[in-house]
Design a protein around this motif. Structure first.
Motif, short mmCIF file in Angstrom:
data_model
loop_
_atom_site.label_atom_id
_atom_site.label_comp_id
_atom_site.label_asym_id
_atom_site.label_seq_id
_atom_site.Cartn_x
_atom_site.Cartn_y
_atom_site.Cartn_z
N ARG A 152 -0.01 18.53 16.62
CA ARG A 152 1.09 17.89 17.35
C ARG A 152 1.44 16.54 16.74
NH1 ARG A 152 1.23 22.22 18.45
NH2 ARG A 152 1.28 23.34 20.44
N ILE A 153 0.44 15.89 16.16
CA ILE A 153 0.64 14.58 15.55
C ILE A 153 0.50 14.74 14.03
CG2 ILE A 153 -0.24 12.22 15.38
CD1 ILE A 153 -1.28 12.54 18.23
N ALA A 154 1.48 14.28 13.29
CA ALA A 154 1.56 14.54 11.85
C ALA A 154 0.29 14.16 11.10
CB ALA A 154 2.76 13.80 11.26
N GLU A 155 -0.30 13.01 11.41
CA GLU A 155 -1.47 12.58 10.65
C GLU A 155 -2.70 13.44 10.91
OE1 GLU A 155 -1.04 9.45 14.05
OE2 GLU A 155 0.27 10.62 12.72
N GLU A 156 -2.66 14.26 11.96
CA GLU A 156 -3.79 15.12 12.25
C GLU A 156 -3.70 16.48 11.55
OE1 GLU A 156 -5.17 13.50 16.65
OE2 GLU A 156 -4.41 15.55 16.43
N ALA A 157 -2.54 16.83 11.05
CA ALA A 157 -2.36 18.13 10.39
C ALA A 157 -3.34 18.33 9.23
CB ALA A 157 -0.92 18.30 9.92
N PRO A 158 -3.53 17.34 8.35
CA PRO A 158 -4.50 17.54 7.25
C PRO A 158 -5.92 17.72 7.76
CG PRO A 158 -3.02 15.70 6.78
CD PRO A 158 -2.81 16.06 8.21
N LEU A 159 -6.29 17.04 8.85
CA LEU A 159 -7.64 17.16 9.40
C LEU A 159 -7.86 18.54 10.01
CD1 LEU A 159 -8.05 13.66 11.11
CD2 LEU A 159 -8.76 14.39 8.82
N ILE A 160 -6.85 19.06 10.68
CA ILE A 160 -6.94 20.41 11.24
C ILE A 160 -7.06 21.42 10.10
CG2 ILE A 160 -5.64 22.19 12.48
CD1 ILE A 160 -4.59 19.97 14.31
N ALA A 161 -6.30 21.22 9.04
CA ALA A 161 -6.40 22.10 7.87
C ALA A 161 -7.80 22.04 7.28
CB ALA A 161 -5.36 21.71 6.82
N SER A 162 -8.40 20.84 7.27
CA SER A 162 -9.75 20.70 6.71
C SER A 162 -10.78 21.44 7.56
CB SER A 162 -10.13 19.23 6.58
OG SER A 162 -10.47 18.64 7.83
N VAL A 163 -10.60 21.44 8.88
CA VAL A 163 -11.49 22.19 9.76
C VAL A 163 -11.43 23.68 9.40
CG1 VAL A 163 -11.86 22.99 12.14
CG2 VAL A 163 -11.43 20.56 11.69
N PHE A 164 -10.22 24.19 9.27
CA PHE A 164 -10.06 25.61 8.96
C PHE A 164 -10.61 25.95 7.58
CE2 PHE A 164 -6.23 25.71 12.01
CZ PHE A 164 -7.06 26.03 13.07
N ARG A 165 -10.40 25.10 6.59
CA ARG A 165 -10.91 25.37 5.25
C ARG A 165 -12.44 25.35 5.24
NH1 ARG A 165 -7.73 26.57 1.37
NH2 ARG A 165 -5.56 25.83 1.23
N ASN A 166 -13.04 24.43 5.96
CA ASN A 166 -14.50 24.39 6.05
C ASN A 166 -15.05 25.64 6.71
OD1 ASN A 166 -14.68 21.88 4.81
ND2 ASN A 166 -14.67 20.75 6.74
N ARG A 167 -14.36 26.12 7.72
CA ARG A 167 -14.79 27.34 8.41
C ARG A 167 -14.64 28.56 7.50
NH1 ARG A 167 -15.08 28.15 13.91
NH2 ARG A 167 -15.71 26.26 15.02
N ILE A 168 -13.53 28.63 6.78
CA ILE A 168 -13.32 29.75 5.85
C ILE A 168 -14.39 29.75 4.77
CG2 ILE A 168 -11.78 30.65 4.06
CD1 ILE A 168 -9.42 29.59 5.79
N LYS A 169 -14.70 28.59 4.25
CA LYS A 169 -15.71 28.46 3.18
C LYS A 169 -17.07 28.96 3.64
CE LYS A 169 -17.73 25.02 0.07
NZ LYS A 169 -17.73 23.57 -0.31
N ASN A 170 -17.36 28.77 4.92
CA ASN A 170 -18.67 29.15 5.45
C ASN A 170 -18.63 30.42 6.29
OD1 ASN A 170 -20.77 26.82 4.86
ND2 ASN A 170 -18.79 25.86 5.25
N ASN A 171 -17.52 31.19 6.13
CA ASN A 171 -17.39 32.48 6.80
C ASN A 171 -17.53 32.37 8.32
OD1 ASN A 171 -16.83 35.27 6.49
ND2 ASN A 171 -18.98 35.77 6.81
N ILE A 172 -16.93 31.31 8.85
CA ILE A 172 -16.90 31.09 10.30
C ILE A 172 -15.48 31.36 10.80
CG2 ILE A 172 -17.27 29.43 12.17
CD1 ILE A 172 -19.05 27.84 10.22
N GLY A 173 -15.35 32.03 11.92
CA GLY A 173 -14.04 32.31 12.48
C GLY A 173 -13.24 31.04 12.73
#
Length: 271
Positions: A152-173
């Motif tokens: 919802r807040i522009a500066e948080e978009a990269p952090l949310i993307a980083s959460v998802f990338r970390n989860r993908i890297k470690n095979n977490i949903g």
């Protein structure tokens, strides 16, 4: 009654769409038809819409039938797919959110091409994105489409993307409610849910990121530049979780461990 035939030097009929009315005299009609001014229908498409939602807007504004637009966007035999090397099975994600100037009754092919061409033009402004291969672009676009529906807040978009990338890297949903919402509204064709229920998280569908690890099979929305940049140029973090901290402002709190996440959940979740 006779009218003087206009000379070629004083009247040039220009192609276009014009609004005429019975009160206009001959000279006014002549002036209008030689102006070359188009009567456009201005459509603003916000970030995060799906193909079906865009289709409804186009139909409501008498651009083209919604069903025709949806069918064309899912027709992978269309020349648009080969011309732009689109890796997905539909144009979901490739319809750039923007303000468009359409004309009434234009073909779905023309309307769609305008949006797809705009997408490939606009991504040139995202560092490194236009240089990606079709498959790499599709992967980034899929992640961006989920980020778009979560931030919802522009500066948080990269952090949310980083959460998802970390989860993908470690095979977490990814555990994204936005993907479950996509199943309910776009695949099952049900009304938008007021809330996601526990039973919804059990839906057996490859788009359900609560059941399956990794990215969804394709984009779940048409993202804008903020989400695209976040997905393409994701910062390196140790975050694996995010939790809403301010519902009104749309601000989140990020955490590294599940224990921290549980604390945050208790702090920011109200009955």
């Amino acid at each position: 009654m006779f009218f003087k035939e206009p000379s070629s030097s004083s009247f040039v009929l220009k192609s276009g769409i014009y609004k005429l009315n019975p009160s206009m005299d001959f000279s006014e009609i002549q002036k209008e038809l030689s102006s070359g001014q188009q009567e456009f229908i201005v459509i603003s498409l916000p970030e995060g819409l799906t193909i079906s939602k865009i289709a409804a807007i186009l139909e409501n504004n008498k651009i083209c039938p919604a069903s025709d637009f949806v069918a064309f966007c899912h027709d992978s035999s269309s020349s648009l797919f080969s011309e732009f090397k689109i890796a997905g099975e539909s144009l979901e994600g490739y319809l750039f959110p923007d303000t468009y100037y359409f004309t009434s009754g234009m073909s779905v092919q023309s309307a769609t091409r305008i949006m797809v061409e705009n997408f490939f033009e606009k991504i040139k402004g995202v560092r490194g994105l236009s240089e990606k291969s079709p498959s790499e672009l599709f992967e980034i676009l899929t992640l961006a489409s989920i980020v778009e529906r979560e931030y919802r807040i522009a500066e948080e978009a990269p952090l949310i993307a980083s959460v998802f990338r970390n989860r993908i890297k470690n095979n977490i949903g990814l555990y994204s409610c936005a993907t479950v919402e996509y199943i309910i509204t776009e695949i099952q064709g049900k009304p938008h849910p007021k809330r996601i229920l526990l039973d919804d998280l059990k839906i057996d569908n490859p788009y359900n990121t609560y059941k399956w690890a990794g990215l969804t099979p394709g984009p779940i929305s048409n993202p804008g530049l903020i989400a695209l940049d976040a997905a393409c140029n994701t910062p390196s973090t140790n975050y694996y979780f995010f939790q809403i901290a301010d519902q009104g402002a749309g601000r989140h709190v990020f955490s590294t461990t599940f224990e921290q996440h549980k604390v945050n959940h208790n702090l920011y979740t109200k009955d």
